[in-house]
Design a protein around this motif. Structure first.
Motif, PDB file in Angstrom:
ATOM      1  N   UNK A 155      49.110  32.265  39.922  1.00  0.00           N
ATOM      2  CA  UNK A 155      47.823  32.559  39.055  1.00  0.00           C
ATOM      3  C   UNK A 155      46.607  33.079  40.012  1.00  0.00           C
ATOM      4  N   UNK A 156      46.714  33.415  41.095  1.00  0.00           N
ATOM      5  CA  UNK A 156      45.678  34.781  41.653  1.00  0.00           C
ATOM      6  C   UNK A 156      46.985  36.185  40.490  1.00  0.00           C
ATOM      7  N   UNK A 157      47.768  36.447  41.220  1.00  0.00           N
ATOM      8  CA  UNK A 157      48.392  36.795  40.663  1.00  0.00           C
ATOM      9  C   UNK A 157      48.366  37.996  39.063  1.00  0.00           C
ATOM     10  N   UNK A 158      48.173  36.920  38.344  1.00  0.00           N
ATOM     11  CA  UNK A 158      48.000  36.722  36.477  1.00  0.00           C
ATOM     12  C   UNK A 158      46.767  37.391  36.362  1.00  0.00           C
ATOM     13  N   UNK A 159      45.713  36.510  37.194  1.00  0.00           N
ATOM     14  CA  UNK A 159      43.750  36.848  37.308  1.00  0.00           C
ATOM     15  C   UNK A 159      44.109  38.040  37.431  1.00  0.00           C
ATOM     16  N   UNK A 160      44.828  38.632  38.905  1.00  0.00           N
ATOM     17  CA  UNK A 160      44.908  40.202  39.796  1.00  0.00           C
ATOM     18  C   UNK A 160      44.984  41.211  39.095  1.00  0.00           C
ATOM     19  N   UNK A 161      46.118  41.140  37.762  1.00  0.00           N
ATOM     20  CA  UNK A 161      46.642  42.221  37.152  1.00  0.00           C
ATOM     21  C   UNK A 161      45.813  42.084  36.182  1.00  0.00           C
ATOM     22  N   UNK A 162      44.934  40.905  35.112  1.00  0.00           N
ATOM     23  CA  UNK A 162      44.859  40.726  34.291  1.00  0.00           C
ATOM     24  C   UNK A 162      42.915  42.054  34.813  1.00  0.00           C
ATOM     25  N   UNK A 163      42.661  41.748  35.999  1.00  0.00           N
ATOM     26  CA  UNK A 163      41.408  43.030  36.078  1.00  0.00           C
ATOM     27  C   UNK A 163      42.148  43.345  36.534  1.00  0.00           C
ATOM     28  N   UNK A 164      42.822  44.247  36.882  1.00  0.00           N
ATOM     29  CA  UNK A 164      43.042  45.201  37.269  1.00  0.00           C
ATOM     30  C   UNK A 164      43.424  46.337  35.845  1.00  0.00           C
ATOM     31  N   UNK A 165      43.720  46.226  34.943  1.00  0.00           N
ATOM     32  CA  UNK A 165      44.089  45.786  33.362  1.00  0.00           C
ATOM     33  C   UNK A 165      41.820  46.594  33.011  1.00  0.00           C
ATOM     34  N   UNK A 166      41.658  45.218  32.881  1.00  0.00           N
ATOM     35  CA  UNK A 166      39.830  45.383  33.025  1.00  0.00           C
ATOM     36  C   UNK A 166      39.176  45.923  33.554  1.00  0.00           C
ATOM     37  N   UNK A 167      39.564  46.223  34.434  1.00  0.00           N
ATOM     38  CA  UNK A 167      38.698  47.198  35.097  1.00  0.00           C
ATOM     39  C   UNK A 167      39.427  48.837  34.754  1.00  0.00           C
ATOM     40  N   UNK A 168      40.576  48.918  34.475  1.00  0.00           N
ATOM     41  CA  UNK A 168      41.015  50.160  34.335  1.00  0.00           C
ATOM     42  C   UNK A 168      40.102  50.629  33.080  1.00  0.00           C
ATOM     43  N   UNK A 169      40.311  49.431  31.895  1.00  0.00           N
ATOM     44  CA  UNK A 169      40.039  49.645  30.624  1.00  0.00           C
ATOM     45  C   UNK A 169      37.871  49.678  30.319  1.00  0.00           C
TER      46      UNK A 169
ATOM     47  N   UNK B 196      36.050  48.644  44.836  1.00  0.00           N
ATOM     48  CA  UNK B 196      36.704  49.131  43.024  1.00  0.00           C
ATOM     49  C   UNK B 196      36.403  48.238  42.205  1.00  0.00           C
ATOM     50  N   UNK B 197      36.535  47.187  42.428  1.00  0.00           N
ATOM     51  CA  UNK B 197      37.314  46.159  41.183  1.00  0.00           C
ATOM     52  C   UNK B 197      35.531  45.414  40.889  1.00  0.00           C
ATOM     53  N   UNK B 198      35.472  45.845  39.401  1.00  0.00           N
ATOM     54  CA  UNK B 198      33.910  45.306  39.441  1.00  0.00           C
ATOM     55  C   UNK B 198      33.781  44.478  38.716  1.00  0.00           C
ATOM     56  N   UNK B 199      32.537  43.098  39.050  1.00  0.00           N
ATOM     57  CA  UNK B 199      32.620  41.428  38.583  1.00  0.00           C
ATOM     58  C   UNK B 199      33.140  41.118  37.674  1.00  0.00           C
TER      59      UNK B 199
ATOM     60  N   UNK C 231      36.640  41.052  36.751  1.00  0.00           N
ATOM     61  CA  UNK C 231      36.837  39.543  37.055  1.00  0.00           C
ATOM     62  C   UNK C 231      36.239  38.681  36.447  1.00  0.00           C
ATOM     63  N   UNK C 232      35.450  38.260  35.372  1.00  0.00           N
ATOM     64  CA  UNK C 232      34.803  36.974  35.514  1.00  0.00           C
ATOM     65  C   UNK C 232      35.742  36.757  34.033  1.00  0.00           C
ATOM     66  N   UNK C 233      36.528  38.013  33.245  1.00  0.00           N
ATOM     67  CA  UNK C 233      36.735  37.709  32.418  1.00  0.00           C
ATOM     68  C   UNK C 233      38.472  37.200  32.145  1.00  0.00           C
ATOM     69  N   UNK C 234      38.954  37.139  33.228  1.00  0.00           N
ATOM     70  CA  UNK C 234      40.180  36.805  32.906  1.00  0.00           C
ATOM     71  C   UNK C 234      39.921  34.679  33.133  1.00  0.00           C
ATOM     72  N   UNK C 235      38.437  34.942  34.633  1.00  0.00           N
ATOM     73  CA  UNK C 235      38.713  33.206  35.083  1.00  0.00           C
ATOM     74  C   UNK C 235      38.228  32.512  34.189  1.00  0.00           C
ATOM     75  N   UNK C 236      36.961  32.875  33.216  1.00  0.00           N
ATOM     76  CA  UNK C 236      36.662  32.852  31.866  1.00  0.00           C
ATOM     77  C   UNK C 236      37.776  31.991  31.158  1.00  0.00           C
TER      78      UNK C 236
END
Length: 150
Positions: free
Chosen positions: A11-25, A89-92, A95-100
């Motif tokens: 779960x953390x890996x999936x959330x982390x990957x989605x967070x990376x994409x969201x942080x980038x975009x 370097x990780x915007x809050x 992180x919240x988008x994939x968690x929600x």
């Protein structure tokens, strides 16, 4: 316990990957730059969840996660400057988008349980969300006026 930890890691890996994409975009932070921060956040969260399962105290896992995060980012703790640098370097909101989204999926899978709560729970939930939003807006307005921003 090992199976549970494996599930958490996935779960953390999936959330982390989605967070990376969201942080980038959303915030133009290249994924390579944010990976160390994501890894630190995953390790802190994983450590807090493990402590919650191992220790006999009835304390929510978020308390353990928060305590670990505070300790590893305190000035004077070896490596804290690097931890703070990486996690900055990780915007809050990234992180919240994939968690929600995960929470929405979890609720969506158990609509029968959600329906059992009844219409009163839905009204209470809506009022809580409205009150939280309104309270946040009032506090933001107050702080921004004190600072002279608005």
């Amino acid at each position: 316990m090992l199976r549970t930890i494996q599930e958490w890691i996935m779960v953390f890996i999936i959330v982390g990957l989605i967070t990376l994409v969201g942080n980038w975009i959303g915030y133009s932070v290249m994924p390579v730059k944010a990976i160390p921060g994501i890894i630190v956040l995953i390790l802190i969260s994983l450590a807090g969840l493990v402590l919650d399962k191992v220790l006999p105290f009835k304390v929510p896992a978020i308390a353990y996660i928060s305590i670990i995060a505070i300790i590893v980012s305190m000035p004077g703790v070896p490596g804290s400057e690097q931890v703070v640098k990486w996690t900055t370097d990780v915007n809050l909101l990234a992180i919240t988008t994939p968690i929600l989204a995960y929470a929405g999926i979890a609720i969506g899978r158990s609509w029968a349980d959600f329906a059992k709560l009844g219409w009163r729970s839905i009204i209470v939930g809506m009022l809580v969300l409205f009150g939280t939003y309104l309270g946040s807006a009032v506090i933001a307005e107050f702080i921004l006026r004190i600072q002279g921003i608005i």
